[in-house]
Design a protein around this motif. Structure first.
Motif: not given
Length: 120
Positions: A26-52
Motif C-alpha cells: 500500500n506504499h506506506s507503513l499503513g498501520w502506523i500511518k492510520m494511527l497518526q491519521h486518527l489520533y495525531t491530527g493527521r500529522r504524518y511522520f516517517g510512514v511514507d518511505p517512498g516507492t520500492i
C-alpha cells in the motif's frame, strides 16, 4: 519488502525452499500511518518511505517475482505454484489504508472525529 528482510529472500533462493511470499503493498507503513491519521491530527511522520520496486528486490535476491494487479493473475500464479513449489514472490498492490479504515474495533470511532486514542 517492509514486512520482511531481504536476507530471508536470499536464504530461500539459495536453499531453493518452496516458499510463496505474498506481499500486499500500500506504499506506506499503513498501520502506523492510520494511527497518526486518527489520533495525531493527521500529522504524518516517517510512514511514507517512498516507492520500492519489491519485485526487483526479490528478483535481485534470486527469487522468481511478479507484480500482481488482478485477482485472476493472483489465482494463476498460486495455481502454477501448487504443482511445482519453488521460491516465488508476488507483490499485490492494494488500496492505500488511509482511504479505507481497517476493521480494528478500537479504531471504529476515529473516522467520526473521536480523537481519544485507545489504550491497548
Amino acid at each position: 519488502m517492509r514486512a520482511l528482510a531481504c536476507g530471508e529472500l536470499e536464504t530461500v533462493s539459495r536453499l531453493a525452499l518452496p516458499v510463496l511470499f505474498v506481499q500486499f503493498t500500500n506504499h506506506s507503513l499503513g498501520w502506523i500511518k492510520m494511527l497518526q491519521h486518527l489520533y495525531t491530527g493527521r500529522r504524518y511522520f516517517g510512514v511514507d518511505p517512498g516507492t520500492i520496486d519489491a519485485v526487483a528486490v526479490a528478483g535481485g535476491c534470486g527469487v522468481e517475482a511478479y507484480a500482481v494487479r488482478s485477482l485472476a493473475e493472483l489465482a494463476a500464479h498460486v495455481a502454477d505454484f501448487a504443482p511445482r513449489p519453488r521460491p516465488l514472490y508476488l507483490d499485490v498492490e492494494v488500496p492505500h489504508m488511509i482511504d479505507y479504515t481497517p476493521p480494528v474495533p478500537a479504531w471504529d470511532r476515529g473516522p467520526s472525529g473521536d480523537a481519544e486514542r485507545p489504550v491497548y
